[in-house]
Design a protein around this motif. Structure first.
Motif, PDB file in Angstrom:
ATOM      1  N   UNK A  44       0.871  -1.069  -0.008  1.00 33.00           N
ATOM      2  CA  UNK A  44      -0.200  -0.066  -0.178  1.00 33.00           C
ATOM      3  C   UNK A  44       1.063   1.377   0.229  1.00 33.00           C
ATOM      4  N   UNK A  45       2.490   1.116  -0.435  1.00 32.39           N
ATOM      5  CA  UNK A  45       2.461   2.500  -0.711  1.00 32.39           C
ATOM      6  C   UNK A  45       2.760   2.953  -1.641  1.00 32.39           C
ATOM      7  N   UNK A  46       3.275   4.391  -2.335  1.00 31.20           N
ATOM      8  CA  UNK A  46       3.340   4.525  -3.538  1.00 31.20           C
ATOM      9  C   UNK A  46       3.658   3.720  -4.488  1.00 31.20           C
ATOM     10  N   UNK A  47       2.359   3.749  -5.388  1.00 32.84           N
ATOM     11  CA  UNK A  47       3.027   2.865  -6.567  1.00 32.84           C
ATOM     12  C   UNK A  47       2.881   0.857  -6.143  1.00 32.84           C
ATOM     13  N   UNK A  48       2.476   0.319  -4.825  1.00 35.05           N
ATOM     14  CA  UNK A  48       2.283  -0.962  -4.270  1.00 35.05           C
ATOM     15  C   UNK A  48       1.406  -1.451  -5.031  1.00 35.05           C
ATOM     16  N   UNK A  49       1.723  -2.777  -5.072  1.00 30.62           N
ATOM     17  CA  UNK A  49       0.733  -3.667  -6.325  1.00 30.62           C
ATOM     18  C   UNK A  49      -0.550  -3.683  -5.420  1.00 30.62           C
ATOM     19  N   UNK A  50      -1.390  -3.113  -4.532  1.00 32.83           N
ATOM     20  CA  UNK A  50      -2.480  -3.199  -4.167  1.00 32.83           C
ATOM     21  C   UNK A  50      -3.532  -1.289  -4.284  1.00 32.83           C
ATOM     22  N   UNK A  51      -2.596  -0.864  -4.491  1.00 35.94           N
ATOM     23  CA  UNK A  51      -2.593   0.430  -4.607  1.00 35.94           C
ATOM     24  C   UNK A  51      -3.748   0.945  -5.897  1.00 35.94           C
ATOM     25  N   UNK A  52      -3.716   0.685  -6.838  1.00 35.97           N
ATOM     26  CA  UNK A  52      -4.747   0.191  -8.331  1.00 35.97           C
ATOM     27  C   UNK A  52      -6.096   0.253  -7.805  1.00 35.97           C
ATOM     28  N   UNK A  54      -7.333  -0.431  -4.326  1.00 37.76           N
ATOM     29  CA  UNK A  54      -7.867   0.250  -3.541  1.00 37.76           C
ATOM     30  C   UNK A  54      -8.601   1.931  -3.872  1.00 37.76           C
ATOM     31  N   UNK A  55      -7.503   2.108  -5.084  1.00 34.56           N
ATOM     32  CA  UNK A  55      -8.472   3.772  -5.585  1.00 34.56           C
ATOM     33  C   UNK A  55      -9.549   3.034  -6.697  1.00 34.56           C
ATOM     34  N   UNK A  56      -9.514   2.217  -7.023  1.00 31.41           N
ATOM     35  CA  UNK A  56     -10.765   1.612  -7.501  1.00 31.41           C
ATOM     36  C   UNK A  56     -12.012   1.379  -6.769  1.00 31.41           C
ATOM     37  N   UNK A  57     -11.512   0.770  -5.428  1.00 30.55           N
ATOM     38  CA  UNK A  57     -12.896   0.329  -5.238  1.00 30.55           C
ATOM     39  C   UNK A  57     -13.118   1.660  -4.100  1.00 30.55           C
ATOM     40  N   UNK A  58     -12.185   2.428  -3.814  1.00 27.60           N
ATOM     41  CA  UNK A  58     -12.695   3.149  -2.866  1.00 27.60           C
ATOM     42  C   UNK A  58     -12.365   5.103  -3.702  1.00 27.60           C
ATOM     43  N   UNK A  59     -11.557   5.448  -4.305  1.00 33.32           N
ATOM     44  CA  UNK A  59     -11.378   6.234  -4.756  1.00 33.32           C
ATOM     45  C   UNK A  59      -9.792   6.813  -4.191  1.00 33.32           C
ATOM     46  N   UNK A  60     -10.082   8.280  -4.988  1.00 32.52           N
ATOM     47  CA  UNK A  60      -8.494   8.746  -4.563  1.00 32.52           C
ATOM     48  C   UNK A  60      -8.355   9.273  -3.227  1.00 32.52           C
ATOM     49  N   UNK A  61      -9.525   9.621  -2.570  1.00 23.55           N
ATOM     50  CA  UNK A  61      -9.289  10.609  -1.138  1.00 23.55           C
ATOM     51  C   UNK A  61      -8.607   9.245   0.019  1.00 23.55           C
ATOM     52  N   UNK A  62      -8.218   7.933  -0.597  1.00 25.98           N
ATOM     53  CA  UNK A  62      -7.811   7.479   0.262  1.00 25.98           C
ATOM     54  C   UNK A  62      -5.975   7.527  -0.438  1.00 25.98           C
ATOM     55  N   UNK A  63      -5.602   8.346  -0.179  1.00 21.97           N
ATOM     56  CA  UNK A  63      -4.659   8.001  -1.004  1.00 21.97           C
ATOM     57  C   UNK A  63      -4.206   9.411   0.003  1.00 21.97           C
ATOM     58  N   UNK A  64      -2.708   9.779   0.270  1.00 21.22           N
ATOM     59  CA  UNK A  64      -1.729  10.288   1.226  1.00 21.22           C
ATOM     60  C   UNK A  64      -1.766  11.599   0.256  1.00 21.22           C
ATOM     61  N   UNK A  65      -0.689  12.010   0.540  1.00 20.89           N
ATOM     62  CA  UNK A  65       0.173  13.314  -0.680  1.00 20.89           C
ATOM     63  C   UNK A  65       1.131  12.840  -2.030  1.00 20.89           C
ATOM     64  N   UNK A  66       1.509  11.696  -1.255  1.00 17.47           N
ATOM     65  CA  UNK A  66       2.540  10.793  -1.926  1.00 17.47           C
ATOM     66  C   UNK A  66       2.226   9.847  -2.612  1.00 17.47           C
ATOM     67  N   UNK A  67       0.647   9.426  -2.220  1.00 20.54           N
ATOM     68  CA  UNK A  67       0.000   8.485  -3.194  1.00 20.54           C
ATOM     69  C   UNK A  67       0.124   7.400  -2.624  1.00 20.54           C
ATOM     70  N   UNK A  68       0.659   6.756  -1.626  1.00 16.50           N
ATOM     71  CA  UNK A  68       0.567   5.406  -0.653  1.00 16.50           C
ATOM     72  C   UNK A  68      -0.535   5.541   0.232  1.00 16.50           C
ATOM     73  N   UNK A  69      -1.635   4.616   0.596  1.00 17.16           N
ATOM     74  CA  UNK A  69      -2.693   4.520   1.540  1.00 17.16           C
ATOM     75  C   UNK A  69      -2.824   5.595   2.419  1.00 17.16           C
TER      76      UNK A  69
END
Length: 206
Positions: A44-52, A54-69
């Motif tokens: 769930x780090x920026x660029x982590x394998x689960x992030x796409x 997670x973003x699809x399911x919950x939206x961009x608002x679950x990311x911090x400024x770096x793109x991590x969860x």
């Protein structure tokens, strides 16, 4: 390459119980550590394998400024919503499981230690994968105090996390080994050293 079977320990405990301290000591003594939380952070780090997913399911608002969860935002999102929590787990758990299997194969050590916060909550799945279950135990009051000191979370949030986890009684009922972390780090270290010696004896028996 085929690796010979190794003794497999499941290490667990509630939030703030001291799992990481116990695992760090076991690593220093030569155990191979596979930590579910560490792998989850990588996924769930920026660029982590689960992030796409997670973003699809919950939206961009679950990311911090770096793109991590943003773990605080996600925690707030799922704790009051069982359906959202189930969706989160359906995304993360298979990926964490695959990462743990790969890490277990690669790590060198006298025996394997799987550090899993929710091991008892998922005992039916985990029991066939471990030979012994070790619980790091302390009072709920100590858990709350340690989490507050470490992360600054408020008591209500900590209690919500505790409520979502197995109770002390449930963990102790299924434990093969117990580390009492109601004292200081030196006390825990001494117990871990003794347990490590016992695990080595089991390794040499097999």
């Amino acid at each position: 390459m085929n690796r010979a079977p190794r003794l497999r320990i499941g290490l667990t405990g509630g939030i703030g119980s001291g799992k990481s301290a116990a695992a760090d000591r076991l690593a220093a003594l030569g155990a191979a550590i596979v930590d579910a939380d560490v792998l989850a952070h990588q996924l769930t780090a920026a660029g982590g394998a689960a992030m796409p997913a997670l973003i699809e399911a919950f939206g961009e608002q679950i990311c911090d400024a770096s793109g991590a969860l943003d773990r605080a935002a996600m925690r707030q999102r799922v704790f009051g919503d069982p359906q959202a929590r189930a969706q989160l787990e359906s995304i993360l758990h298979p990926r964490i499981g695959a990462a743990m299997r790969e890490a277990a194969f690669q790590r060198e050590g006298a025996y394997l230690v799987f550090v899993v916060p929710l091991l008892v909550e998922n005992l039916a799945r985990w029991r066939p994968q471990i030979d012994r279950l070790c619980v790091v135990d302390c009072s709920v009051e100590m858990q709350v105090a340690r989490v507050q000191a470490r992360s600054g979370l408020d008591v209500a949030t900590i209690n919500a996390i505790l409520a979502a986890q197995a109770t002390r009684t449930q963990r102790l009922a299924v434990a093969d080994d117990v580390l009492d972390n109601s004292g200081d780090l030196q006390s825990l270290t001494g117990q871990v050293d003794l347990l490590h010696a016992q695990y080595l004896q089991l390794v040499h028996k097999n």
